[in-house]
Design an enzyme around this catalytic site. Structure first.
Site, PDB file in Angstrom:
ATOM      1  N   VAL A 497       0.824  -1.220   0.000  1.00  0.00           N
ATOM      2  CA  VAL A 497       0.000   0.000   0.000  1.00  0.00           C
ATOM      3  C   VAL A 497       0.858   1.271   0.000  1.00  0.00           C
ATOM      4  O   VAL A 497       2.051   1.211   0.250  1.00  0.00           O
ATOM      5  CB  VAL A 497      -0.994   0.018   1.197  1.00  0.00           C
ATOM      6  N   GLU A 498       0.214   2.384  -0.277  1.00  0.00           N
ATOM      7  CA  GLU A 498       0.858   3.717  -0.329  1.00  0.00           C
ATOM      8  C   GLU A 498       2.099   3.727  -1.217  1.00  0.00           C
ATOM      9  O   GLU A 498       3.144   4.253  -0.847  1.00  0.00           O
ATOM     10  CB  GLU A 498       1.206   4.196   1.088  1.00  0.00           C
TER      11      GLU A 498
END
Ligand SMILES: Cc1cc2nc3c(=O)[nH]c(=O)nc-3n(C[C@H](O)[C@H](O)[C@H](O)COP(=O)(O)OP(=O)(O)OC[C@H]3O[C@@H](n4cnc5c(N)ncnc54)[C@H](O)[C@@H]3O)c2cc1C
Length: 817
Positions: A497-498
């Site tokens: 993620v991110e």
């Protein structure tokens, strides 16, 4: 003076002026002075004066230099520079450059770093950590969350809302907690030591999402409406960017918002018709308001001239007609709320856009700006907190668990992963502290955020492997008694993620760093994008600054290569001094290599991801090293912490050196030449030694101040797994001399098991008091709970529909009976 001496003196003066980054004028004056001395000594004649004049006059006379040199270079530069997309430009222009700029300069100003005030919590923040944060850690049963409910129980959700865990970033005027970034990081560290689901659920609304976006870009009406409701937990937000067709390449989302007329509350208005298909959206299944990123179009010119406005962010209430929300994904047995959202012809007014109509098309910039902050806090803190708790737990476990008649932590082979765990826990805490302090000082550190996200989650992955190895089967068998398995399973979530990690390492860190942190590259790019005489002048300034900068880093690299870094000035003495000096050397090397890579590869550097990755690694390790040195300094250079500081610095510098060497090994002939310049005497950074690993492993296996500092702020109450392990560690250590006493009295070496029976034997032999017997019983109880794993009736492991069918079948059978 002989000719040879004059030549040597002239070369030294030239090198010193270049090393010290003297201006072009000062350098020229220095050379003229040396030639004048040569003239007096009858060494320099008209020929040498002419050569000097041919070199110095054109570069010192601006009109000549501009026309003869700068103009053709600018022309060539414009040809080789790659086109930059709008999303790339936004990413580059967003955020600020902080300590990363110093590291890129080849000459970091260490005093500036050491003068950064020490990160500290306010009384209110500390109370929150000791109060609600401690309390929610006690309330949560991770097995219940991850296996039985696949969600947090309702009372925990309620408690989180009531105590404003979701409102750490929201300003007090709206009812939020308005905590510093450092305090948020400490909260997340503590929660991550208890449950990944808990830490992710709290982390997301405080990171990139409606709260952050509204505070920065929302209209007054939007802020007044949403922020108090987000602060009180009446609204739960999520943020939806990712689509099936656009993950890493998020700028390519196909989701659309078309400006058109439609009916809203019985009236015809100009609004947006949205069509979207989002996936992987954290908190979506329970969200009441969704932040939505989409591409906005105005084909009929209803709001202006522009047809394609670009990425836009809006806030859409969950119950808006056409929104499909509520289904869940199942992320690797770490079941925080996450799921898809779809929307079919969802019509909303223009004032749903965050910041109103004026922000149509500005969504990407808003996102990257906020992401640079969130990325420095959430995942790095969750990773650091998890590893701090797990390092302590592994130390305790390795003392309690025995094989071959010894605590497993005393085996040399186990010392290595133990040292890695403790060293990285020290390092990761240092990185999160420095990065969040930067944010609290007003920075929006895009490059540092990417470094922190990538390296802390990669260290989490490596450390989780180490912890699992040391725990053996105990880590593998899931159940209420397993405190490692879910954290291990959740690692790929943090990696993905991110900004997934391969992309973050290969493209983002150096891709942004090279342009943002380099003192001249962005200026050159900006000047080359402009036209006219002013642009030529700007380009000329940047270009000659750049040449001086590169020459200085070359001189430094040559000088440092022969050990000159040991003479470089740093503002500290003591055991850390040598690391500052090595960092000076590597900083100059990286700055030079960066210029070499840009010079040799030009625009194609953008596609040479592995070169970019290694340069990014160099910058990252310089940043990580700075954070370690800053921590050691801020904590008062505690002597007992030296093994940890040495481990963290040596590991970091060794990795930095290897990144540099791998780049040189893969850079053809230029790489070989640079290697000869930078490492004429071979490698300088060594891996942490076995002796130091041994010291750290021993430290981690028994209670002491260093260990307490290592786990500072984590949830260690005996109600939790890790607190129980701490208590058991103390009991087992206290039991050891009692066990020895009984063995001696009995004239026999018992196995260090069944401590309760050893207690009974001691009592029988009259060598133990009742309290001592009780202690052995308690130690045995803790020891067994520590080494045992859960087992289940086969039907207890049924899940979902199978469990339901099984229960129904049982019910029918009992009814029939
Ligand atoms: C549990 C979970 C929670 C999430 N929460 C949210 C959320 O709340 N909101 C939201 O909008 N999104 C969310 N995401 C989406 C997340 O940001 C994406 O998963 C991520 O951006 C990667 O996209 P992808 O999974 O489609 O992988 P892909 O983009 O398909 O990438 C696959 C691999 O290719 C690599 N790669 C791709 N391009 C390059 C390149 N140019 N150079 C080198 N390597 C490259 C990637 O690093 C990755 O390793 C979440 C995802 C998960 C799994």
């Amino acid at each position: 003076m002989s000719i040879a001496l004059w030549i040597i003196a002239t070369v030294i003066v030239a090198a010193a002026l270049i090393y010290k980054r003297a201006s072009l004028l000062l350098f020229s004056v220095g050379m003229v002075a040396m030639f004048a001395i040569g003239n007096v000594l009858e060494i320099v004649g008209p020929v040498l004066w002419t050569i000097l004049a041919v070199i110095l006059v054109p570069i010192n006379l601006a009109p000549v230099r501009l026309n003869l040199l700068t103009k053709p270079i600018l022309k060539a530069y414009r040809k080789v520079m790659p086109e930059m997309s709008d999303t790339e430009r936004d990413a580059l222009e967003a955020g600020t450059v902080w300590w990363d700029g110093d590291l890129f300069s080849g000459d970091p100003d260490w005093k500036k770093l050491l003068d950064v005030p020490k990160a500290e919590l306010t009384a209110e923040e500390q109370e929150f950590l000791d109060g609600p944060c401690e309390e929610v850690c006690k309330m949560l049963d991770d097995w219940e969350v991850t296996h039985e409910l696949t969600d947090m129980p309702e009372h925990v959700w309620q408690y989180l809302k009531e105590k404003k865990f979701f409102a750490m970033i929201i300003k007090k005027e709206y009812g939020g907690l308005e905590f510093s970034a450092y305090a948020q990081s400490r909260v997340l560290q503590k929660l991550a030591g208890v449950s990944t689901v808990l830490a992710s659920t709290v982390g997301v609304p405080n990171s990139l999402g409606p709260g952050e976006l509204l505070q920065h870009y929302g209209t007054k009406e939007q802020q007044d409406h949403y922020l108090p409701r987000l602060a009180s937990g009446d609204e739960i937000p999520c943020f939806a960017l990712t689509s099936p067709e656009a993950g890493s390449d998020a700028g390519a989302i196909p989701d659309s918002g078309v400006v058109c007329k439609g009916e809203w509350n019985g009236e015809e208005i100009v609004g947006i018709k949205l069509n979207f298909n989002k996936r992987y959206i954290t908190l979506a299944p329970v969200a009441t308001v969704l932040g939505l990123a989409f591409k906005m179009y105005d084909p009929d010119g209803l709001i202006g001239e522009e047809e394609e406005l670009g990425i836009t962010c809006a806030l859409i209430p969950r119950d808006t007609k056409g929104v499909e929300i509520g289904r869940r994904h199942f992320p690797l047995n770490v079941p925080f709320q996450n799921g898809p959202i779809r929307g079919n012809d969802v019509f909303v007014p223009l004032d749903y856009i965050i910041g109103g109509q004026k922000n149509a098309g500005k969504g990407w910039r808003m996102l990257v700006e906020c992401l640079s902050v969130g990325r420095s806090i959430t995942l790095p803190s969750n990773s650091a907190g998890g590893i701090k708790s797990i390092a302590l737990a592994t130390g305790a476990y390795s003392r309690i668990r025995r094989q071959f008649k010894l605590p497993i932590g005393k085996m040399e082979g186990v010392e290595e992963p133990m040292a890695r765990l403790a060293g990285n826990a020290y390092l990761m805490d240092a990185v999160t502290t420095l990065s969040t302090k930067g944010i609290d000082l007003g920075e929006k550190p895009g490059v540092i955020g990417a470094i922190a996200k990538y390296h802390m989650t990669e260290k989490l992955r490596a450390c989780m492997d180490d912890a699992m190895d040391v725990h053996g089967g105990k880590g593998i068998c899931l159940g209420p008694n397993n405190y490692l398995g879910r954290g291990y399973q959740g690692v790929p979530v943090a990696i993905t993620v991110e900004g997934a990690n391969i992309l973050t390492r290969n493209m983002m860190i150096y891709g942004q760093g090279a342009i943002r942190c380099h003192p001249y590259v962005l200026k050159e790019m900006e000047a080359s994008a402009e036209q006219g005489p002013e642009a030529l002048k700007k380009f000329d300034n940047a270009l000659f600054g750049h040449i001086g900068f590169a020459a200085s880093n070359f001189m430094r690299s040559v000088f440092y290569g022969f050990g000159g870094h040991r003479l470089s000035s740093v503002p500290v003495s003591g055991p850390a001094r040598k690391y500052y000096q090595q960092m000076n050397r590597f900083s100059a090397n990286m700055a030079l290599l960066s210029d070499v890579a840009m010079g040799v590869l030009g625009g194609s550097l953008k596609r040479k991801e592995r070169v970019s990755a290694r340069l990014g690694d160099m910058l990252s390790y310089l940043y990580i090293g700075s954070a370690i040195l800053k921590r050691f300094h801020d904590e008062g250079q505690i002597k007992e912490d030296l093994p940890l500081m040495h481990w963290a610095m040596q590991d970091t510098l060794h990795k930095l050196q290897e990144a540099q060497l791998s780049m040189l090994d893969n850079f053809g002939g230029v790489g070989s030449v640079m290697r000869a310049i930078m490492f004429p005497l071979g490698r300088i950074a060594k891996r942490p030694s076995d002796k130091n690993d041994h010291k750290i492993a021993r430290m981690l296996m028994s209670p002491n101040d260093v260990r307490t500092r290592l786990g500072k702020g984590q949830f260690l109450s005996p109600e939790g797994h890790f607190g129980f392990l701490e208590e058991t560690l103390q009991n087992v250590i206290a039991a050891e001399p009692l066990y020895d006493k009984v063995c001696k009295a009995a004239g026999k070496r018992f196995s260090f098991t069944q401590l309760d029976q050893i207690g009974a034997k001691g009592k029988e032999l009259g060598v133990l008091s009742d309290d001592e017997v009780a202690l052995l019983e308690k130690a045995e109880e803790g020891r067994l709970r520590t080494i045992n794993v859960d087992d289940f009736a086969p039907e207890d492991l049924l899940a979902g529909k199978a469990a339901f069918d099984y229960a129904l079948k049982n019910l029918k059978e009992s009814d029939a009976a």
